[in-house]
Design a protein around this motif. Structure first.
Motif, PDB file in Angstrom:
ATOM      1  N   GLU A  26       2.841   7.123   3.578  1.00  0.00           N
ATOM      2  CA  GLU A  26       1.997   7.541   4.919  1.00  0.00           C
ATOM      3  C   GLU A  26       0.479   7.896   4.023  1.00  0.00           C
ATOM      4  N   HIS A  29      -1.200   4.707   3.099  1.00  0.00           N
ATOM      5  CA  HIS A  29      -1.554   3.852   4.070  1.00  0.00           C
ATOM      6  C   HIS A  29      -2.913   4.702   4.755  1.00  0.00           C
ATOM      7  N   ASN A  32      -5.943   3.679   2.707  1.00  0.00           N
ATOM      8  CA  ASN A  32      -6.074   2.290   2.502  1.00  0.00           C
ATOM      9  C   ASN A  32      -5.798   1.700   1.136  1.00  0.00           C
ATOM     10  N   CYS A  48       7.699  -0.025  -1.316  1.00  0.00           N
ATOM     11  CA  CYS A  48       6.957   1.206  -1.552  1.00  0.00           C
ATOM     12  C   CYS A  48       7.001   1.807  -2.874  1.00  0.00           C
TER      13      CYS A  48
END
Length: 109
Positions: A26, A29, A32, A48
């Motif tokens: 998280e 993300h 970016n 991931c």
């Protein structure tokens, strides 16, 4: 608020805020960073995959058997590899350093 550092595949470093309870996926993300997470954190892939700094690895909770199984599919697996969707930030993980691999194995496409 805890901080963490991502080392990108090109070697550059990015220090970011790491909110308590957020997963590394998280946080990547939100900032970016190119950490895929094809299964959206449901522990059904290895996209991931991250590499935890040697000096930080012992601070992490142990990986579950399911995580270990998924890690077997990870691109560029190392002794300190983990899945970013499975690590939630705690106060004890302040200043965590992780490296983003330069590829991934996406078995979901």
């Amino acid at each position: 608020m805890p901080k963490m550092t991502f080392i990108k595949p090109d070697g550059s470093r990015l220090e970011v805020d790491a909110p308590l309870g957020a997963t590394i996926l998280e946080i990547a993300h939100k900032n970016n960073l190119a950490l895929e997470g094809a299964c959206e954190g449901s522990l059904a892939c290895s996209t991931c995959h991250i590499i935890v700094a040697d000096e930080d690895f012992e601070r992490l909770p142990e990986a579950s058997e399911d995580e270990e199984d998924m890690l077997d599919l990870a691109y560029g697996l190392t002794a300190t590899s983990r899945l970013g969707c499975q690590i939630q930030i705690t106060e004890e993980l302040d200043e965590l350093v992780v490296t983003l691999p330069d590829g991934s194995n996406n078995m979901l496409v």
